[in-house]
Design a protein around this motif. Structure first.
Motif, short mmCIF file in Angstrom:
data_model
loop_
_atom_site.label_atom_id
_atom_site.label_comp_id
_atom_site.label_asym_id
_atom_site.label_seq_id
_atom_site.Cartn_x
_atom_site.Cartn_y
_atom_site.Cartn_z
N VAL A 1 6.77 8.54 -9.35
CA VAL A 1 7.01 7.76 -8.14
C VAL A 1 8.51 7.71 -7.87
O VAL A 1 9.31 7.44 -8.77
CB VAL A 1 6.45 6.33 -8.28
N LYS A 2 8.89 7.95 -6.62
CA LYS A 2 10.30 7.94 -6.23
C LYS A 2 10.80 6.51 -6.06
O LYS A 2 10.07 5.64 -5.57
CB LYS A 2 10.49 8.71 -4.93
N LEU A 3 12.06 6.26 -6.44
CA LEU A 3 12.71 4.98 -6.19
C LEU A 3 13.71 5.15 -5.05
O LEU A 3 14.46 6.13 -5.01
CB LEU A 3 13.45 4.46 -7.43
N GLU A 4 13.73 4.18 -4.15
CA GLU A 4 14.69 4.20 -3.04
C GLU A 4 15.40 2.86 -2.96
O GLU A 4 14.79 1.80 -3.05
CB GLU A 4 13.98 4.49 -1.72
N VAL A 5 16.72 2.94 -2.80
CA VAL A 5 17.56 1.74 -2.67
C VAL A 5 17.87 1.54 -1.19
O VAL A 5 18.41 2.45 -0.54
CB VAL A 5 18.86 1.87 -3.48
N VAL A 6 17.55 0.38 -0.64
CA VAL A 6 17.83 0.11 0.77
C VAL A 6 19.19 -0.57 0.89
O VAL A 6 19.85 -0.89 -0.11
CB VAL A 6 16.72 -0.76 1.41
N GLN A 7 19.62 -0.82 2.13
CA GLN A 7 20.98 -1.29 2.38
C GLN A 7 21.30 -2.62 1.70
O GLN A 7 22.44 -2.85 1.30
CB GLN A 7 21.23 -1.40 3.88
N VAL B 1 13.55 8.81 -9.90
CA VAL B 1 12.10 8.89 -10.08
C VAL B 1 11.73 8.13 -11.35
O VAL B 1 12.44 8.20 -12.36
CB VAL B 1 11.63 10.36 -10.21
N VAL B 2 10.64 7.39 -11.29
CA VAL B 2 10.09 6.74 -12.48
C VAL B 2 8.70 7.29 -12.74
O VAL B 2 8.04 7.80 -11.83
CB VAL B 2 10.04 5.20 -12.34
N SER C 1 0.81 -1.22 0.00
CA SER C 1 0.00 0.00 0.00
C SER C 1 0.85 1.27 0.00
O SER C 1 0.45 2.28 -0.60
CB SER C 1 -0.96 0.01 1.20
N ASN C 2 2.00 1.27 0.66
CA ASN C 2 2.83 2.46 0.74
C ASN C 2 4.14 2.36 -0.04
O ASN C 2 4.79 3.38 -0.29
CB ASN C 2 3.15 2.77 2.21
N LYS C 3 4.53 1.18 -0.38
CA LYS C 3 5.74 0.99 -1.18
C LYS C 3 5.63 -0.31 -1.96
O LYS C 3 4.86 -1.21 -1.59
CB LYS C 3 6.99 0.98 -0.31
N MET D 1 9.56 1.32 -4.94
CA MET D 1 8.81 2.52 -5.31
C MET D 1 8.21 3.04 -4.01
O MET D 1 7.50 2.31 -3.32
CB MET D 1 7.71 2.19 -6.31
N THR D 2 8.47 4.31 -3.69
CA THR D 2 8.02 4.83 -2.40
C THR D 2 7.13 6.07 -2.58
O THR D 2 5.94 5.93 -2.86
CB THR D 2 9.22 5.15 -1.50
N LYS D 3 7.68 7.25 -2.40
CA LYS D 3 6.87 8.47 -2.45
C LYS D 3 6.13 8.59 -3.77
O LYS D 3 6.73 8.55 -4.84
CB LYS D 3 7.77 9.69 -2.24
N GLY D 4 4.82 8.71 -3.68
CA GLY D 4 3.99 8.79 -4.89
C GLY D 4 3.27 7.49 -5.18
O GLY D 4 2.24 7.48 -5.87
N TRP D 5 3.80 6.37 -4.64
CA TRP D 5 3.16 5.08 -4.91
C TRP D 5 1.79 4.99 -4.25
O TRP D 5 0.84 4.47 -4.84
CB TRP D 5 4.05 3.94 -4.43
N ASN D 6 1.66 5.49 -3.02
CA ASN D 6 0.36 5.41 -2.35
C ASN D 6 -0.71 6.22 -3.09
O ASN D 6 -1.89 5.88 -3.07
CB ASN D 6 0.47 5.85 -0.88
#
Length: 241
Positions: free
Chosen positions: A52-58, A39-40, A19-21, A64-69
């Motif tokens: 939608v923002k893309l974020e790479v975790v460790q 961003v994609v 729902s959020n990512k 896909m994070t900000k904008g996905w919701n």
């Protein structure tokens, strides 16, 4: 130019996880070639997009994070919906959403302030290339139908004549005609192209549509993979591609 079609990927929507990512399948990440965009843009069939923002975790996973919701809310996604992501280039994806009944869902008309209409896009927001593939069949001697997603992405940039450039140097002028709801690429130069490249039934055709300013088609590039050089084509033909 060698065209390397990028495979699509799909995701099953589960609210507790998505729902959020949204996690991009790890095997797909290699197709970014080490250049993961920040961003994609997610395009629908109507030519509208969501950023939608893309974020790479460790651990290297990409979400896909900000904008996905916002995308989830605008499309009224529910448990069991099936989303197919087809890349247009490294930062643009055409997305189809199927309901639990297996039928493609009706797309939103009023999309809210977070969604940008295609008419308001700046030049930097325009996908510069669109890709699609065909398996050569007898009727392709005369024409090739452009996929609906390509037509809608190009909006009003559909010229009557199009340069078709084959990767080994064969260049012909083709005609783009509207037949009912379809746009067909063909013409006398089309038949000449097949003769020069010795295309046979079952060969794979990879097309790359090059867009210019105003989302106009500048030219279409073509890579031909002959059936004898790629045994996997048999499976694609059997699947009706």
């Amino acid at each position: 130019m060698v065209i390397k079609p990028t495979p699509s990927f799909f995701k099953l929507y589960l609210p507790e996880h998505n729902s959020n990512k949204l996690l991009i399948p790890p095997p797909f990440i290699k197709y970014f070639n080490g250049c993961i965009p920040k961003v994609v843009k997610l395009w629908n069939l109507q030519g509208k997009l969501w950023k939608v923002k893309l974020e790479v975790v460790q651990d290297g996973r990409v979400y896909m994070t900000k904008g996905w919701n916002e995308y989830v809310r605008n499309h009224s996604l529910v448990r069991g919906d099936f989303l197919v992501f087809k890349p247009l280039n490294k930062s643009d994806f055409h997305v189809k959403v199927f309901g639990i009944d297996g039928v493609i869902k009706e797309e939103p008309v009023n999309t809210g302030v977070t969604t940008e209409a295609a008419a308001s896009l700046g030049k930097d927001d325009v996908p510069q290339t669109l890709q699609f593939s065909k398996i050569y069949k007898p009727y392709n001697k005369f024409y090739v139908d452009l996929p609906k997603a390509v037509i809608e992405a190009c909006e009003h940039g559909l010229p009557q004549k199009v340069t078709l450039r084959e990767e080994k140097g064969c260049v012909v002028e083709s005609v783009l005609r509207k037949i009912t709801a379809r746009f067909r690429l063909g013409g006398q130069g089309f038949n000449e192209l097949w003769k020069k490249t010795k295309v046979k039934i079952g060969d794979k055709l990879d097309f790359e549509v090059i867009l210019g300013e105003g989302r106009n088609i500048k030219e279409i590039r073509l890579k031909i993979t002959h059936k004898s050089k790629k045994g996997k084509l048999a499976a694609e033909i059997a699947g009706g591609r």
